[in-house]
Design a protein around this motif. Structure first.
Motif, PDB file in Angstrom:
ATOM      1  N   SER A 109       0.859  -1.176   0.000  1.00 17.32           N
ATOM      2  CA  SER A 109       0.000   0.000   0.000  1.00 17.32           C
ATOM      3  C   SER A 109       0.898   1.229   0.000  1.00 17.32           C
ATOM      4  CB  SER A 109      -0.903  -0.001   1.236  1.00 17.32           C
ATOM      5  OG  SER A 109      -1.721   1.151   1.253  1.00 17.32           O
ATOM      6  N   ASP A 110       0.661   2.157  -0.943  1.00 18.36           N
ATOM      7  CA  ASP A 110       1.539   3.315  -1.087  1.00 18.36           C
ATOM      8  C   ASP A 110       0.999   4.589  -0.460  1.00 18.36           C
ATOM      9  OD1 ASP A 110      -0.458   4.110  -2.801  1.00 18.36           O
ATOM     10  OD2 ASP A 110       0.796   4.114  -4.607  1.00 18.36           O
ATOM     11  N   GLY A 111      -0.083   4.487   0.280  1.00 17.53           N
ATOM     12  CA  GLY A 111      -0.643   5.642   0.961  1.00 17.53           C
ATOM     13  C   GLY A 111      -1.761   6.331   0.212  1.00 17.53           C
ATOM     14  N   THR A 112      -2.028   5.913  -1.029  1.00 14.41           N
ATOM     15  CA  THR A 112      -3.071   6.574  -1.811  1.00 14.41           C
ATOM     16  C   THR A 112      -4.409   5.847  -1.739  1.00 14.41           C
ATOM     17  OG1 THR A 112      -2.459   5.378  -3.831  1.00 14.41           O
ATOM     18  CG2 THR A 112      -1.392   7.513  -3.448  1.00 14.41           C
ATOM     19  N   GLY A 113      -4.416   4.651  -1.187  1.00 20.76           N
ATOM     20  CA  GLY A 113      -5.648   3.855  -1.149  1.00 20.76           C
ATOM     21  C   GLY A 113      -6.414   4.044   0.137  1.00 20.76           C
ATOM     22  N   SER A 114      -7.134   2.993   0.506  1.00 24.20           N
ATOM     23  CA  SER A 114      -7.935   3.000   1.719  1.00 24.20           C
ATOM     24  C   SER A 114      -7.356   1.970   2.683  1.00 24.20           C
ATOM     25  CB  SER A 114      -9.386   2.630   1.376  1.00 24.20           C
ATOM     26  OG  SER A 114     -10.161   2.555   2.540  1.00 24.20           O
ATOM     27  N   PRO A 115      -7.129   2.342   3.934  1.00 27.20           N
ATOM     28  CA  PRO A 115      -7.287   3.651   4.531  1.00 27.20           C
ATOM     29  C   PRO A 115      -6.235   4.639   4.006  1.00 27.20           C
ATOM     30  CG  PRO A 115      -6.543   2.065   6.183  1.00 27.20           C
ATOM     31  CD  PRO A 115      -6.717   1.331   4.902  1.00 27.20           C
ATOM     32  N   ALA A 116      -6.617   5.896   3.913  1.00 32.58           N
ATOM     33  CA  ALA A 116      -5.765   6.939   3.358  1.00 32.58           C
ATOM     34  C   ALA A 116      -4.495   7.104   4.195  1.00 32.58           C
ATOM     35  CB  ALA A 116      -6.534   8.254   3.303  1.00 32.58           C
ATOM     36  N   GLY A 117      -3.387   7.309   3.503  1.00 25.81           N
ATOM     37  CA  GLY A 117      -2.123   7.572   4.170  1.00 25.81           C
ATOM     38  C   GLY A 117      -1.418   6.345   4.723  1.00 25.81           C
ATOM     39  N   MET A 118      -1.951   5.161   4.486  1.00 25.71           N
ATOM     40  CA  MET A 118      -1.352   3.930   5.022  1.00 25.71           C
ATOM     41  C   MET A 118      -0.305   3.392   4.051  1.00 25.71           C
ATOM     42  SD  MET A 118      -1.264   1.489   7.326  1.00 25.71           S
ATOM     43  CE  MET A 118      -2.796   1.628   8.199  1.00 25.71           C
ATOM     44  N   ILE A 119       0.890   3.204   4.554  1.00 25.20           N
ATOM     45  CA  ILE A 119       1.957   2.601   3.766  1.00 25.20           C
ATOM     46  C   ILE A 119       2.262   1.242   4.377  1.00 25.20           C
ATOM     47  CG2 ILE A 119       4.372   2.782   3.058  1.00 25.20           C
ATOM     48  CD1 ILE A 119       3.977   5.851   3.218  1.00 25.20           C
ATOM     49  N   SER A 120       2.230   0.191   3.554  1.00 27.20           N
ATOM     50  CA  SER A 120       2.519  -1.170   4.010  1.00 27.20           C
ATOM     51  C   SER A 120       3.585  -1.764   3.109  1.00 27.20           C
ATOM     52  CB  SER A 120       1.277  -2.061   3.954  1.00 27.20           C
ATOM     53  OG  SER A 120       0.428  -1.816   5.038  1.00 27.20           O
TER      54      SER A 120
END
Length: 129
Positions: free
Chosen positions: A12-23
């Motif tokens: 997850s790059d922070g643009t998806g849901s939840p917003a701002g989440m980087i994984s």
């Protein structure tokens, strides 16, 4: 365990849901006794003014463990031949997880709750809504 290689995946790059989440998922391949034994580490960060580590309790709220464990066990019972039901002790406080496409993905180490042919079991839960 002798390392055979390291690979990483931005889940997850922070643009998806939840917003701002980087994984980020990091897999270190290794061999023990002639079998593949990957080590999976995940890093989950909230990308805000002051970046912070994301935990399951922070993501799901207090009391998440009982609900999450019941959902995982229910999934395992749908395919009991693929899991060691008696060995499942529930999620840990420092459980490995990542976020991908609006889903929470809980990851267990290979052989911990399932035979080796299953690999590292993953359980997906929708976070939208």
């Amino acid at each position: 365990m002798a390392p055979d290689g390291v690979s990483y995946y931005l889940k997850s790059d922070g643009t998806g849901s939840p917003a701002g989440m980087i994984s980020l998922e990091v897999i270190t391949e290794g061999s023990t006794g002639g079998t593949n034994m990957p080590r999976i580490d995940t890093y989950n960060v909230s990308n805000s003014a002051a970046a912070s580590r994301v935990t399951l309790s922070g993501l799901l709220g207090e009391g998440y463990k009982d609900r999450l464990d019941a959902d995982i066990l229910a999934h395992m019972k749908k395919e009991p031949e693929n899991y060691f039901l008696k060995d499942y002790k529930g999620t840990l406080q420092e459980q490995t997880f990542y976020i991908e496409n609006g889903e929470l993905v809980i990851v267990f180490p290979k052989y911990s709750i399932a035979p080796g042919y299953v690999g590292s079991p993953e359980f997906r839960f929708n976070l939208k809504g």
